[in-house]
Design a protein around this motif. Structure first.
Motif, PDB file in Angstrom:
ATOM      1  N   GLY A  78      11.730  91.381  48.222  1.00 37.88           N
ATOM      2  CA  GLY A  78      12.524  92.353  47.645  1.00 37.88           C
ATOM      3  C   GLY A  78      13.336  92.729  47.159  1.00 37.88           C
ATOM      4  O   GLY A  78      14.161  94.350  47.611  1.00 37.88           O
ATOM      5  N   VAL A  79      14.128  92.113  47.205  1.00 42.15           N
ATOM      6  CA  VAL A  79      14.292  91.007  46.551  1.00 42.15           C
ATOM      7  C   VAL A  79      14.978  89.705  46.746  1.00 42.15           C
ATOM      8  O   VAL A  79      16.021  90.078  47.676  1.00 42.15           O
ATOM      9  CB  VAL A  79      14.479  90.661  45.049  1.00 42.15           C
ATOM     10  N   MET A  80      14.633  88.584  46.970  1.00 44.15           N
ATOM     11  CA  MET A  80      16.063  87.298  47.160  1.00 44.15           C
ATOM     12  C   MET A  80      16.684  87.532  45.641  1.00 44.15           C
ATOM     13  O   MET A  80      16.446  87.022  45.026  1.00 44.15           O
ATOM     14  CB  MET A  80      15.075  85.805  47.044  1.00 44.15           C
ATOM     15  N   HIS A  81      17.946  87.392  46.024  1.00 51.04           N
ATOM     16  CA  HIS A  81      18.469  86.823  45.112  1.00 51.04           C
ATOM     17  C   HIS A  81      18.917  85.762  44.334  1.00 51.04           C
ATOM     18  O   HIS A  81      19.186  84.499  45.425  1.00 51.04           O
ATOM     19  CB  HIS A  81      20.491  87.265  45.225  1.00 51.04           C
ATOM     20  N   LEU A  82      18.666  85.468  43.118  1.00 46.90           N
ATOM     21  CA  LEU A  82      18.439  83.928  42.283  1.00 46.90           C
ATOM     22  C   LEU A  82      20.140  84.063  41.955  1.00 46.90           C
ATOM     23  O   LEU A  82      19.930  82.735  40.828  1.00 46.90           O
ATOM     24  CB  LEU A  82      17.316  84.400  41.128  1.00 46.90           C
ATOM     25  N   LEU A  83      21.026  84.462  41.805  1.00 40.91           N
ATOM     26  CA  LEU A  83      22.239  84.297  40.776  1.00 40.91           C
ATOM     27  C   LEU A  83      22.723  83.246  42.189  1.00 40.91           C
ATOM     28  O   LEU A  83      22.854  83.048  43.299  1.00 40.91           O
ATOM     29  CB  LEU A  83      23.273  84.860  41.570  1.00 40.91           C
ATOM     30  N   PRO A  88      22.095  79.012  46.161  1.00 39.37           N
ATOM     31  CA  PRO A  88      21.046  77.676  45.325  1.00 39.37           C
ATOM     32  C   PRO A  88      20.257  77.607  45.149  1.00 39.37           C
ATOM     33  O   PRO A  88      19.123  78.107  46.235  1.00 39.37           O
ATOM     34  CB  PRO A  88      21.917  76.381  46.148  1.00 39.37           C
ATOM     35  N   PRO A  89      19.106  77.204  43.831  1.00 43.45           N
ATOM     36  CA  PRO A  89      17.642  77.601  43.795  1.00 43.45           C
ATOM     37  C   PRO A  89      17.246  76.030  44.366  1.00 43.45           C
ATOM     38  O   PRO A  89      15.899  76.662  45.782  1.00 43.45           O
ATOM     39  CB  PRO A  89      17.268  77.002  42.480  1.00 43.45           C
ATOM     40  N   ALA A  90      17.489  75.044  45.192  1.00 45.12           N
ATOM     41  CA  ALA A  90      16.937  74.234  45.616  1.00 45.12           C
ATOM     42  C   ALA A  90      16.881  75.222  47.434  1.00 45.12           C
ATOM     43  O   ALA A  90      15.837  73.851  47.864  1.00 45.12           O
ATOM     44  CB  ALA A  90      17.725  72.779  45.557  1.00 45.12           C
ATOM     45  N   ARG A  91      17.941  75.115  47.512  1.00 48.09           N
ATOM     46  CA  ARG A  91      17.740  76.123  48.770  1.00 48.09           C
ATOM     47  C   ARG A  91      17.272  77.338  48.966  1.00 48.09           C
ATOM     48  O   ARG A  91      16.533  77.486  49.798  1.00 48.09           O
ATOM     49  CB  ARG A  91      19.561  76.664  49.425  1.00 48.09           C
ATOM     50  N   ILE A  92      16.499  77.861  48.162  1.00 47.15           N
ATOM     51  CA  ILE A  92      15.890  78.723  47.475  1.00 47.15           C
ATOM     52  C   ILE A  92      14.003  78.413  48.431  1.00 47.15           C
ATOM     53  O   ILE A  92      13.848  78.985  49.039  1.00 47.15           O
ATOM     54  CB  ILE A  92      15.911  79.891  46.685  1.00 47.15           C
ATOM     55  N   TYR A 109       7.225  86.025  46.837  1.00 46.78           N
ATOM     56  CA  TYR A 109       8.732  85.549  47.258  1.00 46.78           C
ATOM     57  C   TYR A 109       9.435  86.518  45.624  1.00 46.78           C
ATOM     58  O   TYR A 109       8.696  86.976  44.254  1.00 46.78           O
ATOM     59  CB  TYR A 109       8.146  84.043  45.858  1.00 46.78           C
ATOM     60  N   GLY A 110      10.183  87.570  45.509  1.00 44.36           N
ATOM     61  CA  GLY A 110      10.471  88.443  44.848  1.00 44.36           C
ATOM     62  C   GLY A 110      11.680  88.216  44.569  1.00 44.36           C
ATOM     63  O   GLY A 110      12.471  87.313  45.426  1.00 44.36           O
ATOM     64  N   THR A 111      12.053  88.652  43.022  1.00 36.03           N
ATOM     65  CA  THR A 111      13.320  87.783  42.379  1.00 36.03           C
ATOM     66  C   THR A 111      14.144  89.247  42.197  1.00 36.03           C
ATOM     67  O   THR A 111      13.640  89.998  41.758  1.00 36.03           O
ATOM     68  CB  THR A 111      12.779  86.732  41.748  1.00 36.03           C
ATOM     69  N   GLY A 112      15.454  88.576  41.715  1.00 35.83           N
ATOM     70  CA  GLY A 112      16.325  89.485  41.333  1.00 35.83           C
ATOM     71  C   GLY A 112      17.735  88.606  41.178  1.00 35.83           C
ATOM     72  O   GLY A 112      18.168  87.638  41.356  1.00 35.83           O
ATOM     73  N   GLU A 113      18.381  89.499  40.476  1.00 34.95           N
ATOM     74  CA  GLU A 113      19.642  89.397  40.047  1.00 34.95           C
ATOM     75  C   GLU A 113      21.209  89.589  40.573  1.00 34.95           C
ATOM     76  O   GLU A 113      21.798  89.357  40.390  1.00 34.95           O
ATOM     77  CB  GLU A 113      19.674  89.549  38.494  1.00 34.95           C
ATOM     78  N   GLY A 114      20.613  91.528  40.972  1.00 36.14           N
ATOM     79  CA  GLY A 114      21.476  91.742  41.727  1.00 36.14           C
ATOM     80  C   GLY A 114      22.540  92.454  41.295  1.00 36.14           C
ATOM     81  O   GLY A 114      22.699  91.894  39.707  1.00 36.14           O
ATOM     82  N   SER A 115      22.993  94.074  41.191  1.00 38.27           N
ATOM     83  CA  SER A 115      24.008  94.574  40.372  1.00 38.27           C
ATOM     84  C   SER A 115      25.172  95.713  40.399  1.00 38.27           C
ATOM     85  O   SER A 115      25.605  96.212  39.942  1.00 38.27           O
ATOM     86  CB  SER A 115      23.275  95.262  39.734  1.00 38.27           C
TER      87      SER A 115
END
Length: 434
Positions: A78-83, A88-92, A109-115
């Motif tokens: 809540g959440v994992m940063h997807l940047l 990296p996406p494969a590691r996610i 699988y909660g996702t987010g951008e960070g700010s």
């Protein structure tokens, strides 16, 4: 309405040598108790460099440990940063899938951008790119979980060749997908993409009802799935959702102390008004000073699930009436012993009625959404993923610029072979000597 817990793992200064170790051990004890009490999920944030405010920097590690001490509670990011600079996406995909197996299929699988400046600047991310990075990384991470093999991607921010990413998740085709929503426009986006909305609710249940109704309206009218499995759900999390339950309101306030408002203060400090010197700025000390000037910053009954069972029950019913699917109760700095008793009281005196009503509500909702989901699925766009090139293969030594070759393995293999030859020769000499 489901009722869950949310951890940021705040740790106010001054710190002693054992504080961080104790923080995580207490958290594991609490999650184990929450599983037995009947909480729906435990959600962990992911933040970096936000000292005092959040020490949850590797949520998959804590959730993996929690998975071995629990049986039923869902385990949410809540959440994992997807940047890509952060994850990296494969590691996610690898980490999500591994945790899904360890937990017997309980991952959210909660996702987010960070700010925050701390995180975006710390990982050299241009804020103007973060939405585009999230979109590309979400697509690639899901494809890595579901394609065999992943057929490759070349975007503006993510580029990856064909590889078969393993393991694949236990939940098929993938765990439920969510996105953090701090603004109404983000909730609209989640509905339009047919994924769950982790909606920050700062204005109480009345305003939340409008957001819930808007989510399901946008889902019905504009929803077009971007993931193989849709997730039409909206949950509420926010600064006024701290939790501390005791036999009386007075006892609950005593056990919470002034910690109830630290979440909101930390957001203001790290995301808006504060100037921070790493390793030097004392965030909790600043919070204490702010509370002295304005005691209302420290939440009490009416600004969280704080108080006696009667007080908390009434508070939760207000959110249940908003139609939200799940509410996440925040664990701000507080007494660990008080939290353990709070969880026990919730399990015995509060959660059962909500669990019973939620089971009925889920069935009614599923029936209501049947025709809506059929229309939403009809809007699904054809996949733009490239076909796998069956002639593609990789191998040999990694070679870089200026003809640099990573030759560690050949050298190690040569050493192994040399040792094997010497061992064989020595064995031969011993046999002949006999």
């Amino acid at each position: 309405m489901k009722i869950s817990l949310f951890y940021e793992f705040p740790l106010p200064r001054p710190w002693s040598e054992d504080d961080e170790h104790q923080l995580f051990q207490h958290g594991l004890d609490e999650v184990e108790a929450a599983d037995k009490a009947g909480f729906s999920s435990v959600w962990l944030t992911e933040h970096h460099f936000l000292e005092e405010y959040c020490h949850s920097t590797a949520p998959e590690m804590f959730l993996a440990a929690a998975s071995q001490r629990t049986k039923d509670i869902r385990l949410g990011f809540g959440v994992m940063h997807l940047l890509p600079n952060i994850n990296p996406p494969a590691r996610i995909a690898e980490r999500i899938a591994t945790l899904d197996h360890l937990s017997n299929g309980r991952v959210e699988y909660g996702t987010g951008e960070g700010s925050s400046v701390a995180e975006l600047g710390g990982f050299n991310v241009d804020p103007a790119d973060k939405r585009a990075q999230w979109e590309e990384a979400l697509e690639v991470s899901i494809r890595c979980m579901t394609e065999e093999p992943f057929t490759g991607f070349k975007g503006e921010h993510v580029e990856m060749p064909a590889r078969n990413v393993v393991p694949k998740p236990l939940q098929k085709p993938h765990p439920p997908v969510w996105v953090a929503c701090t603004r109404p426009s983000s909730v609209e986006m989640a509905a339009q993409k047919a994924i769950g909305a982790l909606s920050f609710a700062y204005t109480g249940p009345e305003a939340l009802k409008e957001r819930v109704d808007g989510y399901y309206r946008d889902f019905a009218e504009q929803g077009a799935p971007i993931t193989p499995a849709i997730n039409p759900n909206i949950l509420a999390i926010g600064g006024d959702l701290s939790m501390m339950v005791a036999k009386s309101d007075e006892e609950a306030l005593k056990r919470l102390g002034i910690g109830g408002g630290f979440f909101s203060f930390g957001i203001m400090h790290y995301y808006l008004t504060g100037m921070h010197t790493p390793g030097r700025t004392k965030v909790w000390e600043r919070y204490e000073e702010a509370v002295k000037e304005d005691p209302t910053l420290a939440y009490g009954p009416g600004r969280g699930a704080i108080g006696s069972p009667e007080t908390v029950r009434e508070f939760l019913r207000g959110y249940e009436a908003s139609g939200v699917d799940e509410i996440i109760l925040l664990l701000n700095p507080r007494s660990h012993e008080g939290t353990m008793e709070s969880i026990e009281i919730m399990g015995k005196e509060i959660l059962p009625e909500f669990i019973e009503r939620d089971a009925r509500a889920v069935a009614v909702k599923a029936k209501r959404l049947e025709p809506v989901i059929e229309k939403v699925e009809a809007r699904r766009r054809p996949s733009e993923a490239p076909m796998f090139d069956e002639t593609y293969s990789f191998g040999g030594l990694p070679t870089g610029r200026n003809k640099f070759t990573a030759g560690e393995i050949p050298e190690a293999m040569a050493e192994i072979n040399e040792g094997r030859v010497k061992a064989a020769q020595l064995a031969k000499e011993k046999r002949e000597a006999k």
